[in-house]
Design a protein around this motif. Sequence first.
Motif, PDB file in Angstrom:
ATOM      1  N   LEU A  78      -6.232  -5.785   9.397  1.00 53.49           N
ATOM      2  CA  LEU A  78      -4.573  -5.909  10.110  1.00 53.49           C
ATOM      3  C   LEU A  78      -4.039  -7.092   9.565  1.00 53.49           C
ATOM      4  CD1 LEU A  78      -5.830  -6.104  14.043  1.00 53.49           C
ATOM      5  CD2 LEU A  78      -4.571  -4.281  12.762  1.00 53.49           C
ATOM      6  N   THR A  79      -2.557  -6.957   9.039  1.00 54.46           N
ATOM      7  CA  THR A  79      -1.672  -7.673   8.628  1.00 54.46           C
ATOM      8  C   THR A  79      -0.504  -7.694   9.214  1.00 54.46           C
ATOM      9  OG1 THR A  79      -1.002  -6.518   6.697  1.00 54.46           O
ATOM     10  CG2 THR A  79      -2.927  -7.746   6.188  1.00 54.46           C
TER      11      THR A  79
ATOM     12  N   GLY B  56       3.058  -0.189  -0.579  1.00 50.61           N
ATOM     13  CA  GLY B  56       2.639  -1.269   0.492  1.00 50.61           C
ATOM     14  C   GLY B  56       1.249  -1.388   0.731  1.00 50.61           C
ATOM     15  N   LEU B  57       0.305  -1.477  -0.593  1.00 52.04           N
ATOM     16  CA  LEU B  57      -0.961  -1.518  -0.553  1.00 52.04           C
ATOM     17  C   LEU B  57      -1.550  -2.821  -0.629  1.00 52.04           C
ATOM     18  CD1 LEU B  57      -1.830   1.368  -2.969  1.00 52.04           C
ATOM     19  CD2 LEU B  57      -1.750   1.697  -0.563  1.00 52.04           C
ATOM     20  N   LEU B  58      -0.875  -3.917  -1.068  1.00 48.10           N
ATOM     21  CA  LEU B  58      -1.331  -5.192  -1.620  1.00 48.10           C
ATOM     22  C   LEU B  58      -1.878  -5.934  -0.304  1.00 48.10           C
ATOM     23  CD1 LEU B  58       1.089  -6.551  -4.157  1.00 48.10           C
ATOM     24  CD2 LEU B  58      -1.114  -5.678  -4.372  1.00 48.10           C
ATOM     25  N   SER B  59      -1.060  -5.963   0.817  1.00 47.34           N
ATOM     26  CA  SER B  59      -1.638  -6.665   1.839  1.00 47.34           C
ATOM     27  C   SER B  59      -3.067  -6.051   2.404  1.00 47.34           C
ATOM     28  CB  SER B  59      -0.585  -6.803   2.837  1.00 47.34           C
ATOM     29  OG  SER B  59      -0.284  -5.652   3.409  1.00 47.34           O
ATOM     30  N   GLY B  60      -3.164  -4.844   2.526  1.00 47.18           N
ATOM     31  CA  GLY B  60      -4.152  -4.189   3.238  1.00 47.18           C
ATOM     32  C   GLY B  60      -5.351  -4.226   2.162  1.00 47.18           C
TER      33      GLY B  60
ATOM     34  N   ALA C 226      -5.911   0.290   6.927  1.00 50.63           N
ATOM     35  CA  ALA C 226      -5.020  -0.829   6.755  1.00 50.63           C
ATOM     36  C   ALA C 226      -3.776  -0.793   7.205  1.00 50.63           C
ATOM     37  CB  ALA C 226      -4.860  -1.279   5.133  1.00 50.63           C
ATOM     38  N   ILE C 227      -3.537  -1.655   8.266  1.00 49.61           N
ATOM     39  CA  ILE C 227      -2.292  -1.568   9.018  1.00 49.61           C
ATOM     40  C   ILE C 227      -1.323  -2.967   8.920  1.00 49.61           C
ATOM     41  CG2 ILE C 227      -1.062  -1.539  11.346  1.00 49.61           C
ATOM     42  CD1 ILE C 227      -2.406   1.104  10.751  1.00 49.61           C
ATOM     43  N   ASP C 228      -0.160  -2.735   8.186  1.00 50.50           N
ATOM     44  CA  ASP C 228       0.597  -3.764   8.164  1.00 50.50           C
ATOM     45  C   ASP C 228       1.816  -3.769   9.072  1.00 50.50           C
ATOM     46  OD1 ASP C 228       1.552  -6.399   6.810  1.00 50.50           O
ATOM     47  OD2 ASP C 228       3.153  -5.123   5.908  1.00 50.50           O
ATOM     48  N   ILE C 229       1.934  -4.624   9.917  1.00 51.08           N
ATOM     49  CA  ILE C 229       3.148  -4.580  11.106  1.00 51.08           C
ATOM     50  C   ILE C 229       3.933  -5.494  10.529  1.00 51.08           C
ATOM     51  CG2 ILE C 229       3.450  -5.110  13.484  1.00 51.08           C
ATOM     52  CD1 ILE C 229       0.588  -4.715  14.096  1.00 51.08           C
ATOM     53  N   GLY C 230       5.174  -4.914  10.247  1.00 45.68           N
ATOM     54  CA  GLY C 230       6.142  -5.511   9.838  1.00 45.68           C
ATOM     55  C   GLY C 230       7.465  -5.640  10.807  1.00 45.68           C
ATOM     56  N   SER C 231       8.544  -6.519  10.543  1.00 49.97           N
ATOM     57  CA  SER C 231       9.435  -6.612  11.579  1.00 49.97           C
ATOM     58  C   SER C 231      10.283  -5.399  11.885  1.00 49.97           C
ATOM     59  CB  SER C 231      10.230  -7.801  11.109  1.00 49.97           C
ATOM     60  OG  SER C 231      11.143  -7.485   9.795  1.00 49.97           O
ATOM     61  N   VAL C 232      10.129  -4.525  10.907  1.00 55.25           N
ATOM     62  CA  VAL C 232      10.960  -3.345  11.012  1.00 55.25           C
ATOM     63  C   VAL C 232      10.053  -2.203  10.967  1.00 55.25           C
ATOM     64  CG1 VAL C 232      12.772  -1.514  10.028  1.00 55.25           C
ATOM     65  CG2 VAL C 232      13.147  -4.291   9.974  1.00 55.25           C
ATOM     66  N   ASN C 233       9.258  -2.161  10.176  1.00 54.25           N
ATOM     67  CA  ASN C 233       8.337  -1.054  10.101  1.00 54.25           C
ATOM     68  C   ASN C 233       6.807  -1.371  10.059  1.00 54.25           C
ATOM     69  OD1 ASN C 233      10.170   1.167   9.620  1.00 54.25           O
ATOM     70  ND2 ASN C 233      10.733   0.316   7.539  1.00 54.25           N
TER      71      ASN C 233
ATOM     72  N   ALA D 232      -2.357 -12.519   2.704  1.00 50.86           N
ATOM     73  CA  ALA D 232      -3.368 -11.245   2.190  1.00 50.86           C
ATOM     74  C   ALA D 232      -2.882 -10.668   1.041  1.00 50.86           C
ATOM     75  CB  ALA D 232      -3.174  -9.869   3.227  1.00 50.86           C
ATOM     76  N   GLU D 233      -1.824 -10.706   0.583  1.00 52.31           N
ATOM     77  CA  GLU D 233      -1.317 -10.381  -0.706  1.00 52.31           C
ATOM     78  C   GLU D 233      -1.570 -11.333  -1.813  1.00 52.31           C
ATOM     79  OE1 GLU D 233       2.865  -9.615  -1.126  1.00 52.31           O
ATOM     80  OE2 GLU D 233       2.855  -7.869   0.557  1.00 52.31           O
ATOM     81  N   GLY D 234      -1.373 -12.656  -1.302  1.00 52.06           N
ATOM     82  CA  GLY D 234      -2.060 -13.636  -2.222  1.00 52.06           C
ATOM     83  C   GLY D 234      -3.537 -13.762  -2.747  1.00 52.06           C
ATOM     84  N   ARG D 235      -4.404 -13.226  -1.943  1.00 51.70           N
ATOM     85  CA  ARG D 235      -5.920 -12.838  -2.284  1.00 51.70           C
ATOM     86  C   ARG D 235      -5.845 -11.870  -3.423  1.00 51.70           C
ATOM     87  NH1 ARG D 235      -9.129 -11.604   3.060  1.00 51.70           N
ATOM     88  NH2 ARG D 235      -9.222 -13.893   4.167  1.00 51.70           N
TER      89      ARG D 235
END
Length: 575
Positions: A94-95, A436-440, A13-20, A268-271
Motif C-alpha cells: 500500500l502507498t 505508475g509502478l515506482l511506488s508499488g 500494489a495499490i496506490d491511493i491518490g487524491s484523484v485516482n 516509496a518512489e524514493g526507495r
Amino acid sequence: MSAAGNEIESVLAIDIGSVNTRAVLFDLVGDSYRMLAASIAPSTHLAPIRDVQEGMAAAVRSLEEITGRSLLDSNQKLIIPSSSDGEGVDHLALTSSAGPDIRVTAMGLLGSYSLAAVEKLAGGLYARVVDRVSLGDNRKPEDRLNAFIQSDSDLVILAGGTNQGATRAVLRMTDQLRLGLQTCPQEERPPVFFTGNETLHARVEEMLESLTQVKLAPNVMPGALSDDTGPAEEALVELINEIRAKKVCGFTDLERISGQPTWPTAGAEGRILRFQSLQQDPLRTVAGVNVGASASHFIAAVNGELNTSVYRGLGVGQAAAEALSRLGIQSIMRWLALNIPENEVRDYLWQKSLYPAGLSTTVETMEIEQALARSVLAEMKRIHLGIPTLAFEGFEPILASGAVIAQAPTLVQSLLIILDGLQPSGVTTILCDRFGLLSGLGVTASINPALVVQVLETGILTNIGTVVSPTFRAKIGEPVLRVRIQEDEKDEKEFEIKKGEIVRLPLGVNQSGHLTIKPLKHMGGYSGSKSLKVIGGELGVIIDTRGRAISLPNDEELRRDVLTKWNNSLQESLS
C-alpha cells in the motif's frame, strides 16, 4: 535472476491518490517476476463514500477483467494469501498520497540543523509545516503560544541535541511545548513525535505523556555534522497513518490485511531512486519528479543518499488554484502555444481545483494543464536546488511520473513538459513511469527485493530518449553544432544543428550508437569534439540547443510560434 526460494510470489500494489487509485499486479512468469496488468479507478476517500476500500475494490475488479484471475471473494474482499488454484494474491503493498493535509508544528534547537532535519523528515510524508519554532525564534513567548494554538496542528515534531549532546535547551523547549499543550482543549492536543537526543527519551516522555500521546524515535541528528532521517521515518509513517485513519476510513482495514503500514507515495518512489543511484557513477544524481493533483514531489538520490521534498499546494488538480496563486498567471501563460485568454486560464484552473477528477476534453484545457505542469516543475527545481536559472546538471537519469506527464497523449508532450520545466543540461536519459509502478515497487522492495530487480530489468519504465543539451554563445539561428550518429553496423549520418532548435536524431529503441559532437561555436564545459555512446529511446536521441535558461520572445504571437515550432520539430526524426 531466479525467483526460487521466495515465499511471496504474487504482489498486488495499490496506490491511493487524491484523484485516482491505481492497482498493479506482479507475479511469476516462468522463473522470473513480471508486471501482469495495471488498472485505475476513481479514489473514494472523499464524500459521499469516504472509504478508500471502495476505490481499491473497483481498481481490483478492473484487474480481474484484464487478467481473468479472481482476486476478490463474493463479499468483494481481497483473497489473501493466494489459493492453490491461482485465486488471490500473496501480498498487498500500500502507498498513498490522498487524504487531508497533516498539519505539523516543527520544533528544533537550531534552524539550520535540527529544525532543518525535522522539516526534511516531514517534507517527504505529505505533511504541511504550519509553524516553526527554534531557539532563534524572535517572537515574544505569548506570540509563539498564540501561533501554536491557532495552528490547529495535527502533530508536533520535536528534535534537538545530538546523542550525548545538548540537554538543558531541549528540556526548556519541551517545557514550552508543555505549556502550549496545556492551553489546548484535551481533545485538540496533537501527539508529539520526539526525534532528538535519545538520552532524554524518558525525561521528555515524563513531561508530556500526561497531556498527549508521545512517540519516541531515533535521533535525526545523532552526530554534530550530519542528519539521518531514515530510522525515524518508519516510526513517523506509523504515527501519521494513525492520524490519517481518524480522518479517512479504510486505511486501518487495508493495513490489517497487508500486515504493513501504508507508505507515502513519494517515500516509496524514493526507495527505487536510491537503488538506481547505487547502480551507477556515484558522482551522478538520480532525479525523480512527480506532478500530482494535490501535491507534487522532487527526489534526488546520489550514491544511496536520498533527499525527498513533497510540495503540498503545487499540483494540477485540487491544488490548481493554489498553484496559480503561488506561481502567478504569467508563469503559466508563457508556455501556452495556443491563443487562450488569461481569464479563461484562470477560470479553468479554479474549476479544476473544484472538480479535479474531470478529464481534459479539449486541446485548450490540456494545453493549460501541461503549461501548469511545466511551471510546477520549475518551481520545485527552484526550491529544491536553489537554482532557478542555472543549468540543471549532473542528473542521470530523470524519472518522471504523475498522470499529467506520464500519461500525456504523446511522448513528445511528455518530453517537452520535462525539458521545459526542469531544463537539464549536459547528457540526460529521460525515463517515464507510464503505468505508475515506482511506488508499488518501492514498498515491495522490503519484502521481495528480487521482484523489484527483475521487473525493472524488463524495461518497464519507458525510455523516452537520451537528451543532449549543450549551451553556446551564439545568436538564434546560427549553426552551433555538427553531429554524427551511427547505429551499430549501420551507415553514419551527419546533421548540422542551429542555436534555438530541438530535434530528434534517428536511433532505434534500446539500440546503442555512437554520437560525435563537433561544436561550431564556443560550447560551455567542452572544447573540441566529443564522442558519446548513447542508447536510443522511443524518440531516439534528442539534441536541445535552446539554451539554459530557455529564452522565449516577449511578443505573444512570436512566442506561440516558437513553442509550436519546437513541438512540430519533434514529430519526426531528422533524415
